[in-house]
Write a protein that holds these residues in place. Structure first.
Motif, PDB file in Angstrom:
ATOM      1  N   HIS A  82       0.903  -1.273   0.035  1.00 51.35           N
ATOM      2  CA  HIS A  82      -0.087   0.011   0.055  1.00 51.35           C
ATOM      3  C   HIS A  82       0.794   1.435  -0.216  1.00 51.35           C
ATOM      4  CE1 HIS A  82       0.750  -0.607   4.166  1.00 51.35           C
ATOM      5  NE2 HIS A  82       0.758   0.399   4.595  1.00 51.35           N
ATOM      6  N   HIS A  83       2.163   1.181   0.203  1.00 47.04           N
ATOM      7  CA  HIS A  83       2.990   2.357   0.110  1.00 47.04           C
ATOM      8  C   HIS A  83       3.765   2.417  -1.507  1.00 47.04           C
ATOM      9  CE1 HIS A  83       2.802   2.948   4.025  1.00 47.04           C
ATOM     10  NE2 HIS A  83       3.075   1.787   4.493  1.00 47.04           N
TER      11      HIS A  83
ATOM     12  N   CYS B 198       5.339  -0.151  -2.789  1.00 46.39           N
ATOM     13  CA  CYS B 198       6.790  -0.648  -3.010  1.00 46.39           C
ATOM     14  C   CYS B 198       6.669  -2.070  -3.432  1.00 46.39           C
ATOM     15  CB  CYS B 198       7.445  -0.695  -1.111  1.00 46.39           C
ATOM     16  SG  CYS B 198       7.805   1.142  -0.587  1.00 46.39           S
TER      17      CYS B 198
ATOM     18  N   ASN C  40       4.138   7.024   4.435  1.00 46.46           N
ATOM     19  CA  ASN C  40       4.179   7.130   2.798  1.00 46.46           C
ATOM     20  C   ASN C  40       5.345   7.883   2.380  1.00 46.46           C
ATOM     21  OD1 ASN C  40       2.229   5.025   2.020  1.00 46.46           O
ATOM     22  ND2 ASN C  40       0.799   6.662   2.872  1.00 46.46           N
ATOM     23  N   THR C  41       6.169   7.668   1.553  1.00 47.04           N
ATOM     24  CA  THR C  41       7.206   8.572   1.119  1.00 47.04           C
ATOM     25  C   THR C  41       7.072   9.010  -0.380  1.00 47.04           C
ATOM     26  OG1 THR C  41       8.731   6.891   0.981  1.00 47.04           O
ATOM     27  CG2 THR C  41       8.670   8.111   3.152  1.00 47.04           C
TER      28      THR C  41
ATOM     29  N   SER D 148       9.683   5.012  -3.829  1.00 45.84           N
ATOM     30  CA  SER D 148       8.902   3.536  -3.641  1.00 45.84           C
ATOM     31  C   SER D 148       9.676   2.646  -4.189  1.00 45.84           C
ATOM     32  CB  SER D 148       7.483   3.744  -4.322  1.00 45.84           C
ATOM     33  OG  SER D 148       7.643   4.019  -5.779  1.00 45.84           O
TER      34      SER D 148
ATOM     35  N   GLY E  53       9.738  -0.236   2.808  1.00 47.03           N
ATOM     36  CA  GLY E  53       9.571   1.317   3.221  1.00 47.03           C
ATOM     37  C   GLY E  53      10.507   1.618   4.083  1.00 47.03           C
TER      38      GLY E  53
END
Length: 394
Positions: free
Chosen positions: A38-39, A41, A207-208, A211, A216
């Protein structure tokens, strides 16, 4: 692994060419694979599948030879840039951060027992790792200034007990082992730990903007983690020394990989500019676009030369702290210009996920911060200038 005498340019180019064919032919089609968390990645399932293909192709961990020898830094630069031609390439070929940097450190300073238990699974691509150094800024913890470290360790019999919090720990979620930095009365220490461990809790994975790295960048809490004394790297108080052994080459490795990614993004932008028609001619024939791509060509070459220069310094056995700072600043800033121009040349197409260009832009923006923001490296270099001046005028 500590032998970095090199294998020669002809052998290195043969490895690099093999890696490039694998990345372009096998890895690139996976860029649209939806196995993402969900990030956004890549999931461990995707990484495992890619590594099996790399193993079958003979390009898994290509910078470390079967007999344990490590390519020289100059040779590693050539190979890692080829793995970076896709954001998934370093993961597939097992040259990604933080594993590549951790392999380098353990190969340099790990005991035979630590190498057998922790290093070998990393080299074989059977495990992921994390490097626990950075701490939450709100708590006054270590970031660009590691001397601010708040995580503490204390000897209790034949174990060390560690307590603290860490932040932005890349790959902590799903990692099989970690290198944890903590502070004892003697100074900074480094420990090898098996993961997962109930004493290490992942509190949050934000979240960043980037990705590309599985797991993460987590915030973790360490509560009474007990580590056997023989899983300390070196002696108590030597942690900062070992951090420098790892960080200078690791900064350069980031430069290598993201150079490859920007070469690919520029290829995509060049192709677009030579095909797209606007105002009666192709985009490349418009001076504004053509000049941007010409500037990209210059920046990519300058980044390559800076990487080669810094690699040559490290190959002499020098610590290369100042050189890696210069390379990190020059290369990350140059690659940011390249990535930005690639997006601009492609217009609306450049900000979609239809190509890797928009991801490369996001990844390079993050690269300008991690492993030391540009401003921190400039400050460090300014301090060196002052020290050198004082020494010369003493």
């Amino acid at each position: 692994m500590s032998n970095e005498s090199g294998i020669g340019m002809e052998a290195t180019l043969a490895i690099a060419d093999k890696v490039e064919r694998f990345v372009r032919d096998v890895v690139v089609p996976y860029e649209q694979d939806d196995r993402r968390d969900h990030h956004d990645c890549p999931t461990d399932a995707l990484v495992t599948e890619l590594r099996e293909k790399a193993r079958a192709a003979g390009v898994l961990t290509p910078h470390i030879l079967p007999d344990g020898r490590h390519l020289s830094q100059r040779e590693t630069a050539i190979v890692l840039a080829r793995t970076g031609l896709s954001p998934l390439g370093p993961l597939a070929c097992n040259t990604a951060a933080p594993d590549e940097g951790n392999m380098y450190l353990l190969g340099k300073v790990g005991s035979d027992e630590i190498k057998a238990k922790f290093l070998q699974p990393l080299i074989e691509g059977q495990a992921r790792s994390a490097f626990f150094m950075t701490e939450p800024a709100a708590e006054g913890g270590a970031g660009s200034d590691p001397s601010m470290m708040q995580t503490m360790c204390k000897l209790d019999g034949n174990h060390w007990v560690i307590n603290g919090r860490k932040a932005f720990i890349t790959g902590a979620a799903g990692a099989h082992m970690g290198i944890v930095m903590a502070r004892a009365e003697e100074g900074a220490c480094m420990f090898l730990v098996d993961l997962p461990d109930p004493a290490i809790t992942i509190e949050h994975v934000p979240n960043t903007i980037d990705s590309s790295m599985p797991g993460g960048h987590a915030v973790v809490r360490i509560d009474n983690l007990r580590v056997p004394a023989d899983q300390m790297l070196g002696q108590a108080g030597e942690g900062f020394q070992y951090a420098q052994v790892r960080l200078a080459p690791a900064r350069l490795s980031h430069c290598m990989r993201w150079l490859g990614a920007c070469i690919r993004a520029n290829e995509i932008a060049n192709d677009y500019a030579n095909r797209r028609q606007a105002f009666g001619k192709t985009l490349i024939d418009h001076e504004g676009v053509g000049f941007m791509l010409a500037e990209n060509m210059i920046d990519l070459k300058q980044a390559e030369l800076m990487i080669d220069w810094c690699a040559d310094v490290l190959d002499t056995g020098a610590l290369g702290t100042a050189e890696s700072s210069m390379a990190k600043v020059a290369v990350s800033e140059a690659l940011m210009r390249v990535a930005d121009k690639c997006v601009q040349v492609m217009g609306g197409s450049g900000v979609t996920s239809d190509t890797i260009v928009e991801q490369v832009f996001r990844e390079i923006r993050a690269f300008r911060i991690y492993d030391g923001p540009t401003e921190v490296h400039k400050w460090s270099l300014a301090k060196k200038i002052k020290r050198d001046w004082k020494k010369a005028h003493a």
